[in-house]
Write a protein that holds these residues in place. Structure first.
Motif, PDB file in Angstrom:
ATOM      1  N   LYS A   1      23.657  35.637 -16.266  1.00  0.00           N
ATOM      2  CA  LYS A   1      24.951  35.041 -16.591  1.00  0.00           C
ATOM      3  C   LYS A   1      24.798  33.536 -16.839  1.00  0.00           C
ATOM      4  CE  LYS A   1      28.474  36.603 -14.186  1.00  0.00           C
ATOM      5  NZ  LYS A   1      29.325  36.992 -13.031  1.00  0.00           N
ATOM      6  N   ASN A   2      25.555  33.031 -17.796  1.00  0.00           N
ATOM      7  CA  ASN A   2      25.433  31.626 -18.190  1.00  0.00           C
ATOM      8  C   ASN A   2      26.698  30.818 -17.946  1.00  0.00           C
ATOM      9  OD1 ASN A   2      27.162  32.476 -20.253  1.00  0.00           O
ATOM     10  ND2 ASN A   2      25.516  32.686 -21.743  1.00  0.00           N
ATOM     11  N   ASN A   3      27.571  31.319 -17.070  1.00  0.00           N
ATOM     12  CA  ASN A   3      28.853  30.648 -16.839  1.00  0.00           C
ATOM     13  C   ASN A   3      28.688  29.216 -16.351  1.00  0.00           C
ATOM     14  OD1 ASN A   3      29.698  33.197 -17.413  1.00  0.00           O
ATOM     15  ND2 ASN A   3      30.793  33.574 -15.505  1.00  0.00           N
ATOM     16  N   SER A   4      27.720  28.990 -15.460  1.00  0.00           N
ATOM     17  CA  SER A   4      27.544  27.649 -14.898  1.00  0.00           C
ATOM     18  C   SER A   4      27.107  26.662 -15.975  1.00  0.00           C
ATOM     19  CB  SER A   4      26.513  27.679 -13.768  1.00  0.00           C
ATOM     20  OG  SER A   4      26.975  28.445 -12.677  1.00  0.00           O
ATOM     21  N   ALA A   5      26.177  27.085 -16.825  1.00  0.00           N
ATOM     22  CA  ALA A   5      25.713  26.203 -17.894  1.00  0.00           C
ATOM     23  C   ALA A   5      26.819  25.930 -18.897  1.00  0.00           C
ATOM     24  CB  ALA A   5      24.497  26.816 -18.591  1.00  0.00           C
TER      25      ALA A   5
ATOM     26  N   ALA B   1      15.848  39.033 -22.287  1.00  0.00           N
ATOM     27  CA  ALA B   1      16.916  38.028 -22.348  1.00  0.00           C
ATOM     28  C   ALA B   1      16.460  36.873 -23.216  1.00  0.00           C
ATOM     29  CB  ALA B   1      17.264  37.546 -20.945  1.00  0.00           C
ATOM     30  N   ILE B   2      17.313  36.440 -24.139  1.00  0.00           N
ATOM     31  CA  ILE B   2      16.942  35.460 -25.162  1.00  0.00           C
ATOM     32  C   ILE B   2      17.874  34.261 -25.109  1.00  0.00           C
ATOM     33  CG2 ILE B   2      16.924  35.076 -27.683  1.00  0.00           C
ATOM     34  CD1 ILE B   2      15.997  37.973 -27.978  1.00  0.00           C
ATOM     35  N   VAL B   3      17.318  33.080 -25.418  1.00  0.00           N
ATOM     36  CA  VAL B   3      18.132  31.878 -25.594  1.00  0.00           C
ATOM     37  C   VAL B   3      17.570  31.094 -26.771  1.00  0.00           C
ATOM     38  CG1 VAL B   3      16.785  30.469 -23.962  1.00  0.00           C
ATOM     39  CG2 VAL B   3      19.168  29.882 -24.440  1.00  0.00           C
ATOM     40  N   ASP B   4      18.460  30.499 -27.556  1.00  0.00           N
ATOM     41  CA  ASP B   4      18.074  29.700 -28.719  1.00  0.00           C
ATOM     42  C   ASP B   4      17.425  28.402 -28.248  1.00  0.00           C
ATOM     43  OD1 ASP B   4      17.968  28.141 -31.068  1.00  0.00           O
ATOM     44  OD2 ASP B   4      19.841  28.977 -31.827  1.00  0.00           O
ATOM     45  N   VAL B   5      16.290  28.030 -28.861  1.00  0.00           N
ATOM     46  CA  VAL B   5      15.595  26.807 -28.482  1.00  0.00           C
ATOM     47  C   VAL B   5      16.497  25.581 -28.662  1.00  0.00           C
ATOM     48  CG1 VAL B   5      14.533  26.500 -30.771  1.00  0.00           C
ATOM     49  CG2 VAL B   5      13.446  25.508 -28.732  1.00  0.00           C
ATOM     50  N   LYS B   6      17.385  25.614 -29.629  1.00  0.00           N
ATOM     51  CA  LYS B   6      18.299  24.479 -29.845  1.00  0.00           C
ATOM     52  C   LYS B   6      19.302  24.370 -28.703  1.00  0.00           C
ATOM     53  CE  LYS B   6      19.825  25.663 -33.913  1.00  0.00           C
ATOM     54  NZ  LYS B   6      19.148  26.994 -33.923  1.00  0.00           N
ATOM     55  N   ASP B   7      19.710  25.513 -28.136  1.00  0.00           N
ATOM     56  CA  ASP B   7      20.610  25.483 -26.985  1.00  0.00           C
ATOM     57  C   ASP B   7      19.911  24.919 -25.755  1.00  0.00           C
ATOM     58  OD1 ASP B   7      22.683  26.539 -28.468  1.00  0.00           O
ATOM     59  OD2 ASP B   7      22.308  28.610 -27.852  1.00  0.00           O
TER      60      ASP B   7
ATOM     61  N   LYS C   1      17.568  45.016  -8.087  1.00  0.00           N
ATOM     62  CA  LYS C   1      18.544  44.967  -9.177  1.00  0.00           C
ATOM     63  C   LYS C   1      18.232  46.066 -10.193  1.00  0.00           C
ATOM     64  CE  LYS C   1      21.038  41.003  -8.626  1.00  0.00           C
ATOM     65  NZ  LYS C   1      22.502  40.858  -8.745  1.00  0.00           N
ATOM     66  N   GLN C   2      19.285  46.615 -10.788  1.00  0.00           N
ATOM     67  CA  GLN C   2      19.151  47.592 -11.851  1.00  0.00           C
ATOM     68  C   GLN C   2      19.367  46.916 -13.200  1.00  0.00           C
ATOM     69  OE1 GLN C   2      18.132  50.764 -11.280  1.00  0.00           O
ATOM     70  NE2 GLN C   2      17.973  50.090  -9.136  1.00  0.00           N
ATOM     71  N   PRO C   3      18.798  47.463 -14.283  1.00  0.00           N
ATOM     72  CA  PRO C   3      18.938  46.832 -15.600  1.00  0.00           C
ATOM     73  C   PRO C   3      20.384  46.659 -16.053  1.00  0.00           C
ATOM     74  CG  PRO C   3      17.195  48.475 -15.646  1.00  0.00           C
ATOM     75  CD  PRO C   3      17.889  48.616 -14.319  1.00  0.00           C
ATOM     76  N   ASN C   4      21.281  47.520 -15.580  1.00  0.00           N
ATOM     77  CA  ASN C   4      22.679  47.421 -16.022  1.00  0.00           C
ATOM     78  C   ASN C   4      23.500  46.439 -15.179  1.00  0.00           C
ATOM     79  OD1 ASN C   4      22.686  48.944 -13.694  1.00  0.00           O
ATOM     80  ND2 ASN C   4      24.194  50.449 -14.418  1.00  0.00           N
ATOM     81  N   GLU C   5      22.860  45.784 -14.221  1.00  0.00           N
ATOM     82  CA  GLU C   5      23.545  44.779 -13.410  1.00  0.00           C
ATOM     83  C   GLU C   5      23.356  43.401 -14.034  1.00  0.00           C
ATOM     84  OE1 GLU C   5      23.539  46.276  -8.909  1.00  0.00           O
ATOM     85  OE2 GLU C   5      21.498  45.980  -9.670  1.00  0.00           O
ATOM     86  N   ASN C   6      23.721  42.343 -13.305  1.00  0.00           N
ATOM     87  CA  ASN C   6      23.480  40.988 -13.808  1.00  0.00           C
ATOM     88  C   ASN C   6      23.099  40.079 -12.652  1.00  0.00           C
ATOM     89  OD1 ASN C   6      26.051  40.217 -12.651  1.00  0.00           O
ATOM     90  ND2 ASN C   6      27.014  41.071 -14.476  1.00  0.00           N
ATOM     91  N   MET C   7      22.715  38.862 -13.027  1.00  0.00           N
ATOM     92  CA  MET C   7      22.188  37.908 -12.052  1.00  0.00           C
ATOM     93  C   MET C   7      22.660  36.517 -12.434  1.00  0.00           C
ATOM     94  SD  MET C   7      18.160  37.454 -11.000  1.00  0.00           S
ATOM     95  CE  MET C   7      17.698  36.582  -9.496  1.00  0.00           C
ATOM     96  N   ASP C   8      22.949  35.694 -11.416  1.00  0.00           N
ATOM     97  CA  ASP C   8      23.271  34.297 -11.688  1.00  0.00           C
ATOM     98  C   ASP C   8      22.642  33.416 -10.622  1.00  0.00           C
ATOM     99  OD1 ASP C   8      24.905  34.420  -9.425  1.00  0.00           O
ATOM    100  OD2 ASP C   8      26.773  34.459 -10.550  1.00  0.00           O
ATOM    101  N   GLU C   9      23.013  32.138 -10.622  1.00  0.00           N
ATOM    102  CA  GLU C   9      22.369  31.161  -9.749  1.00  0.00           C
ATOM    103  C   GLU C   9      22.652  31.388  -8.268  1.00  0.00           C
ATOM    104  OE1 GLU C   9      23.100  29.103 -13.731  1.00  0.00           O
ATOM    105  OE2 GLU C   9      24.176  30.481 -12.421  1.00  0.00           O
TER     106      GLU C   9
ATOM    107  N   ALA D   1      11.895  30.999 -12.012  1.00  0.00           N
ATOM    108  CA  ALA D   1      12.336  30.355 -10.774  1.00  0.00           C
ATOM    109  C   ALA D   1      13.316  31.245 -10.021  1.00  0.00           C
ATOM    110  CB  ALA D   1      12.992  29.010 -11.088  1.00  0.00           C
ATOM    111  N   TYR D   2      13.948  32.165 -10.750  1.00  0.00           N
ATOM    112  CA  TYR D   2      14.877  33.110 -10.137  1.00  0.00           C
ATOM    113  C   TYR D   2      14.319  34.526 -10.061  1.00  0.00           C
ATOM    114  CZ  TYR D   2      18.551  29.593 -10.364  1.00  0.00           C
ATOM    115  OH  TYR D   2      19.301  28.453 -10.183  1.00  0.00           O
ATOM    116  N   ASN D   3      13.381  34.850 -10.967  1.00  0.00           N
ATOM    117  CA  ASN D   3      12.866  36.215 -11.010  1.00  0.00           C
ATOM    118  C   ASN D   3      11.500  36.228 -11.678  1.00  0.00           C
ATOM    119  OD1 ASN D   3      12.427  38.980 -11.250  1.00  0.00           O
ATOM    120  ND2 ASN D   3      13.678  39.133 -13.110  1.00  0.00           N
ATOM    121  N   THR D   4      10.444  36.367 -10.879  1.00  0.00           N
ATOM    122  CA  THR D   4       9.098  36.392 -11.446  1.00  0.00           C
ATOM    123  C   THR D   4       8.793  37.716 -12.140  1.00  0.00           C
ATOM    124  OG1 THR D   4       8.089  37.152  -9.367  1.00  0.00           O
ATOM    125  CG2 THR D   4       8.219  34.764  -9.725  1.00  0.00           C
ATOM    126  N   ASN D   5       9.658  38.707 -11.986  1.00  0.00           N
ATOM    127  CA  ASN D   5       9.462  39.994 -12.653  1.00  0.00           C
ATOM    128  C   ASN D   5       9.878  39.965 -14.125  1.00  0.00           C
ATOM    129  OD1 ASN D   5       8.278  41.558 -10.717  1.00  0.00           O
ATOM    130  ND2 ASN D   5      10.022  42.929 -10.408  1.00  0.00           N
TER     131      ASN D   5
END
Length: 312
Positions: A288-292, A233-239, A138-146, A126-130
């Motif tokens: 970035k996951n600050n909002s969550a 980028a990875i997230v735990d299914v339990k999270d 964006k470069q790989p060493n940068e970051n992205m948020d909402e 929804a934020y990046n189809t790539n």
């Protein structure tokens, strides 16, 4: 006892969400596209509090079935869109059930008076189809948020495009219906990893972990990940399950879409973690996951946690 309806509640992510709501004392409805294929949802009946579980037939293209499924629910979780990488007919396999299913759901939900909260399980797409590559600009060493401008490319995988368009459909609905009696909140997980609650063999998430662990590339997309040693980028299914649950109970989140992400690692290091070998690189946080963390109260597990759970 409140009732939650979970569309897609027997899949890899959905099963963990179903388990969470049962643990918390909810009555849970779970959809099955083919009720006769009991092997796809039988594992749910072994969960604690499964006496409060009901399995109902549902194809999201069928408005009558949607109405029957949603009625009496105070919370509805929509995670019933197909996740597959090998696609022969993108329109029938991905675009129709994902986009048309979302449109049907939004049309039906406005007619159900009991619904208080809707949670859509969107996608990082929804934020990046790539994904897993960075978006254009964006470069790989940068970051992205909402707050970043969502990126879509027609060169991206059809699954990613379908999820992007479905999310745009939800956002359009929210703007055009400012006075609904229910809130809509979305969560957008990155690559969801961890141990499955079932023995189903149709999980793309489990399949990717298996391929990374065994260094197998059955198609050009996966081969590209190995060839470029892509950062994932990875997230735990339990999270993810906790994020959906918390989003469904907290008010004031109408229209929000939260990135659910922990760490990013190169595929070579993901393979090493899955095989309990020494890693070479370091974690990077691209999404970035600050909002969550702030709004949903999630303490994200490092990537090694779900990867070890899958491996063991």
């Amino acid at each position: 006892m409140k009732t939650v309806g979970i569309i897609g509640g027997s899949g890899f992510i959905g099963s963990h969400i179903t388990k969470k709501y049962l643990q918390e004392g909810f009555k849970v409805k779970v959809s099955a596209t083919d009720i006769s294929k009991t092997e796809k949802y039988q594992h749910l009946k072994n969960l604690p509090n499964a006496e409060n579980l009901e399995i109902l037939p549902l194809k999201v293209e069928n408005k009558n079935q949607l109405t029957e499924f949603i009625k009496d629910c105070s919370i509805v979780v929509h995670g019933g869109t197909p996740f597959q990488l090998d696609v022969k007919d993108p329109k029938t396999e991905l675009f129709d059930p994902t986009i048309k299913g979302t449109e049907n759901f939004l049309e039906v939900i406005t007619e159900i008076p009991d619904v208080e909260k809707v949670v859509f399980i969107a996608s990082v797409a929804a934020y990046n189809t790539n994904f897993p590559m960075p978006p254009g600009g964006k470069q790989p060493n940068e970051n992205m948020d909402e707050t970043d401008e969502p990126f879509m490319s027609e060169e991206s995988h059809p699954y990613a495009q379908a999820k992007f368009i479905a999310n745009q459909t939800v956002e359009k609905f929210i703007k055009e219906h400012p006075n609904t009696n229910f809130e809509i909140t979305s969560v957008s997980p990155v690559a969801v990893m961890g141990k499955s609650l079932s023995n189903r063999e149709d999980s793309t998430s489990s399949g990717l972990q298996f391929l990374f662990k065994n260094k197998i590339a059955p198609n050009p997309f996966v081969q590209m990940l190995f060839d470029t040693d892509a950062e994932f980028a990875i997230v735990d299914v339990k999270d993810v399950a906790n994020g959906v649950y918390n989003a469904s109970l907290k008010s004031g989140l109408h229209g929000k879409n939260y990135l659910l992400s922990s760490e990013s690692w190169k595929v070579s290091d993901i393979s090493k973690m899955l095989n309990n070998e020494k890693i070479n690189g370091n974690a990077h946080v691209f999404y970035k996951n600050n909002s969550a963390k702030q709004d949903l109260g999630i303490v994200f597990n490092p990537a090694i946690v779900p990867l070890k759970e899958f491996s063991n």
